[in-house]
Motif scaffolding. Sequence first.
Motif, PDB file in Angstrom:
ATOM      1  N   TRP A 149      56.835  24.074 -32.775  1.00  0.00           N
ATOM      2  CA  TRP A 149      55.527  23.991 -32.939  1.00  0.00           C
ATOM      3  C   TRP A 149      54.927  23.567 -31.530  1.00  0.00           C
ATOM      4  N   ARG A 150      55.939  22.903 -30.640  1.00  0.00           N
ATOM      5  CA  ARG A 150      55.302  22.305 -29.533  1.00  0.00           C
ATOM      6  C   ARG A 150      55.084  23.537 -28.539  1.00  0.00           C
ATOM      7  N   PHE A 151      55.272  24.621 -28.784  1.00  0.00           N
ATOM      8  CA  PHE A 151      54.883  25.671 -28.012  1.00  0.00           C
ATOM      9  C   PHE A 151      53.369  26.132 -28.247  1.00  0.00           C
ATOM     10  N   VAL A 152      52.970  25.475 -29.357  1.00  0.00           N
ATOM     11  CA  VAL A 152      51.398  25.650 -29.811  1.00  0.00           C
ATOM     12  C   VAL A 152      50.645  24.436 -29.544  1.00  0.00           C
ATOM     13  N   THR A 153      51.066  23.276 -30.133  1.00  0.00           N
ATOM     14  CA  THR A 153      50.307  22.108 -30.402  1.00  0.00           C
ATOM     15  C   THR A 153      49.951  21.556 -29.114  1.00  0.00           C
ATOM     16  N   PRO A 154      50.484  21.723 -27.847  1.00  0.00           N
ATOM     17  CA  PRO A 154      50.156  20.724 -26.599  1.00  0.00           C
ATOM     18  C   PRO A 154      48.828  21.131 -26.391  1.00  0.00           C
ATOM     19  N   MET A 155      48.298  22.485 -26.676  1.00  0.00           N
ATOM     20  CA  MET A 155      46.982  22.829 -26.141  1.00  0.00           C
ATOM     21  C   MET A 155      45.860  21.820 -26.877  1.00  0.00           C
ATOM     22  N   PHE A 156      46.175  21.341 -27.845  1.00  0.00           N
ATOM     23  CA  PHE A 156      45.140  20.635 -28.860  1.00  0.00           C
ATOM     24  C   PHE A 156      45.222  19.004 -28.734  1.00  0.00           C
ATOM     25  N   ILE A 157      46.022  18.596 -27.474  1.00  0.00           N
ATOM     26  CA  ILE A 157      45.995  17.000 -27.376  1.00  0.00           C
ATOM     27  C   ILE A 157      45.767  16.946 -25.740  1.00  0.00           C
ATOM     28  N   HIS A 158      45.407  15.438 -25.614  1.00  0.00           N
ATOM     29  CA  HIS A 158      44.946  15.174 -24.368  1.00  0.00           C
ATOM     30  C   HIS A 158      45.309  13.556 -24.128  1.00  0.00           C
ATOM     31  N   PHE A 159      45.516  13.351 -22.806  1.00  0.00           N
ATOM     32  CA  PHE A 159      45.985  12.027 -22.393  1.00  0.00           C
ATOM     33  C   PHE A 159      44.542  11.465 -21.599  1.00  0.00           C
ATOM     34  N   GLY A 160      43.870  10.612 -22.614  1.00  0.00           N
ATOM     35  CA  GLY A 160      42.750  10.076 -22.139  1.00  0.00           C
ATOM     36  C   GLY A 160      41.546  10.795 -22.309  1.00  0.00           C
ATOM     37  N   LEU A 161      40.489   9.815 -22.045  1.00  0.00           N
ATOM     38  CA  LEU A 161      39.144  10.217 -22.387  1.00  0.00           C
ATOM     39  C   LEU A 161      38.510  11.132 -21.366  1.00  0.00           C
ATOM     40  N   THR A 162      38.971  10.798 -19.833  1.00  0.00           N
ATOM     41  CA  THR A 162      38.654  11.791 -18.679  1.00  0.00           C
ATOM     42  C   THR A 162      39.186  13.275 -18.947  1.00  0.00           C
ATOM     43  N   HIS A 163      40.620  13.319 -19.401  1.00  0.00           N
ATOM     44  CA  HIS A 163      41.225  14.437 -19.505  1.00  0.00           C
ATOM     45  C   HIS A 163      40.348  15.452 -20.710  1.00  0.00           C
ATOM     46  N   PHE A 164      40.399  14.836 -21.757  1.00  0.00           N
ATOM     47  CA  PHE A 164      39.437  15.286 -22.819  1.00  0.00           C
ATOM     48  C   PHE A 164      38.151  16.008 -22.583  1.00  0.00           C
ATOM     49  N   ALA A 165      37.407  15.005 -21.786  1.00  0.00           N
ATOM     50  CA  ALA A 165      36.018  15.327 -21.350  1.00  0.00           C
ATOM     51  C   ALA A 165      35.840  16.440 -20.541  1.00  0.00           C
ATOM     52  N   LEU A 166      36.695  16.498 -19.513  1.00  0.00           N
ATOM     53  CA  LEU A 166      36.680  17.470 -18.438  1.00  0.00           C
ATOM     54  C   LEU A 166      37.133  19.005 -19.183  1.00  0.00           C
ATOM     55  N   ASN A 167      38.206  19.071 -20.047  1.00  0.00           N
ATOM     56  CA  ASN A 167      38.504  19.942 -20.576  1.00  0.00           C
ATOM     57  C   ASN A 167      37.364  20.558 -21.639  1.00  0.00           C
ATOM     58  N   GLY A 168      37.090  19.567 -22.497  1.00  0.00           N
ATOM     59  CA  GLY A 168      35.924  19.695 -23.234  1.00  0.00           C
ATOM     60  C   GLY A 168      34.618  20.635 -22.830  1.00  0.00           C
ATOM     61  N   VAL A 169      34.079  19.934 -21.669  1.00  0.00           N
ATOM     62  CA  VAL A 169      32.868  20.741 -21.002  1.00  0.00           C
ATOM     63  C   VAL A 169      33.183  22.195 -20.505  1.00  0.00           C
ATOM     64  N   VAL A 170      34.422  22.232 -19.838  1.00  0.00           N
ATOM     65  CA  VAL A 170      34.844  23.686 -19.421  1.00  0.00           C
ATOM     66  C   VAL A 170      34.974  24.535 -20.677  1.00  0.00           C
ATOM     67  N   LEU A 171      35.559  23.951 -21.555  1.00  0.00           N
ATOM     68  CA  LEU A 171      35.704  25.055 -22.957  1.00  0.00           C
ATOM     69  C   LEU A 171      34.491  25.280 -23.581  1.00  0.00           C
ATOM     70  N   TYR A 172      33.369  24.465 -23.528  1.00  0.00           N
ATOM     71  CA  TYR A 172      32.166  24.506 -24.219  1.00  0.00           C
ATOM     72  C   TYR A 172      31.420  25.561 -23.691  1.00  0.00           C
ATOM     73  N   TYR A 173      31.232  25.443 -21.947  1.00  0.00           N
ATOM     74  CA  TYR A 173      30.520  26.438 -21.308  1.00  0.00           C
ATOM     75  C   TYR A 173      31.173  27.802 -21.091  1.00  0.00           C
ATOM     76  N   MET A 174      32.583  27.699 -20.745  1.00  0.00           N
ATOM     77  CA  MET A 174      33.458  28.787 -20.456  1.00  0.00           C
ATOM     78  C   MET A 174      33.435  29.716 -21.832  1.00  0.00           C
ATOM     79  N   GLY A 175      33.779  29.043 -22.784  1.00  0.00           N
ATOM     80  CA  GLY A 175      34.106  29.549 -24.056  1.00  0.00           C
ATOM     81  C   GLY A 175      32.934  30.231 -24.484  1.00  0.00           C
ATOM     82  N   GLN A 176      31.704  30.096 -24.445  1.00  0.00           N
ATOM     83  CA  GLN A 176      30.506  30.613 -25.033  1.00  0.00           C
ATOM     84  C   GLN A 176      30.616  31.973 -24.085  1.00  0.00           C
TER      85      GLN A 176
END
Length: 222
Positions: free
Chosen positions: A49-76
Amino acid sequence: MKREKPYVMYTLFAINTVVFLMQYLLPGLAIENQLGMFSPSIVFQHQYWRFVTPMFIHFGLTHFALNGVVLYYMGQQCEAIFGHVRFAIVYLLSGVMGNFASFAFNQPTTLSGGASTAIFGLFGAFLVIGMHYRDNGAVQALTRQFALFILMNLVFGLFDSTIDIWGHLGGIIGGALTGWAVAVPHAQDRFSTRARVTSGMFFIFAIVLFVFFGLRKFNLFL
């Protein structure tokens, strides 16, 4: 025509948020250790399952926030272009390809994770769109912006050991191949069937190659 909401992007964003909150509020679960890309656990404990699940975890708030912002705008943007199902396929398979690349080329002791493998896949898919829509000025402008972003991140990755550059490269490859394979709706004149099938075959070949290199680190061969 009313534009559909990016339901898949919202779902992915919500999953990332819930997992991050669990990591933050329940540190005793050590979720990153259970779900992150860690080669020995795959090879010796068969935790595939580690070939799939790593894309859903983050190491710290900055890591999560940066990816979240890009996903929100790029994903749309990508979901509007590809449609819900195609967008989900590109995102998830890009993340998987990025994790296979991490498995293949990172040091065996490396623990990695983050949505950036899948996000870089979206960039890769958009570059493919740019190749097929050279006559569209708006698409070309976005393609140049994304190409510059990719280049800058890859350069920074060479000097920052905390960045999983192999995961990013794998994500770009996976996004380009899956983006070409699934194509854009109602664009049969721009995406030939032969090219789409070939892209799918290259995707499978790359996965097999990454598995081989990953096993070779442990002196194991198929």
